[in-house]
Design a protein around this motif. Sequence first.
Motif, PDB file in Angstrom:
ATOM      1  N   GLU A   1       0.849  -1.186   0.000  1.00 18.75           N
ATOM      2  CA  GLU A   1       0.000   0.000   0.000  1.00 18.75           C
ATOM      3  C   GLU A   1       0.889   1.241   0.000  1.00 18.75           C
ATOM      4  O   GLU A   1       1.873   1.302   0.732  1.00 18.75           O
ATOM      5  N   PRO A   2       0.532   2.231  -0.816  1.00 15.22           N
ATOM      6  CA  PRO A   2       1.359   3.451  -0.833  1.00 15.22           C
ATOM      7  C   PRO A   2       1.187   4.237   0.456  1.00 15.22           C
ATOM      8  O   PRO A   2       0.119   4.244   1.062  1.00 15.22           O
ATOM      9  N   THR A   3       2.246   4.866   0.876  1.00 11.14           N
ATOM     10  CA  THR A   3       2.202   5.682   2.089  1.00 11.14           C
ATOM     11  C   THR A   3       2.373   7.141   1.691  1.00 11.14           C
ATOM     12  O   THR A   3       2.998   7.469   0.688  1.00 11.14           O
ATOM     13  N   THR A   4       1.819   7.992   2.501  1.00 13.35           N
ATOM     14  CA  THR A   4       1.946   9.413   2.222  1.00 13.35           C
ATOM     15  C   THR A   4       3.065   9.979   3.076  1.00 13.35           C
ATOM     16  O   THR A   4       3.268   9.580   4.215  1.00 13.35           O
TER      17      THR A   4
END
Length: 105
Positions: A23-26
Amino acid sequence: MLRPKIPTMPTPTGLVSRPAAVEPTTVTPGVPVPPSTPVAPVPSRPVVQLTPGTALALVGAGTAVVLVLGAVLVSLLLAVAITGASVAVCAVVLRSLLASDAKRR
């Protein structure tokens, strides 16, 4: 004649699990922290200082160790050389005795 045998890749056995989803993280920008000034570390033990007297003692001790070690190694080499020479003399004497004994018969 001689041919190399190329190994085959083994097939996986058992259950094969699927790769986990990533999952991409900010990234949240933060306030940059100013670098702190480095503090000199306190030595945990006292610093050894060489005086001319201790330097002279170290040089003298090192020279003595080298001389003693050299004398030991030279004496070992001399012992090996003397042993080899004595074995060679014994071999020549035995050869002479055996040759003279063979001539008498």
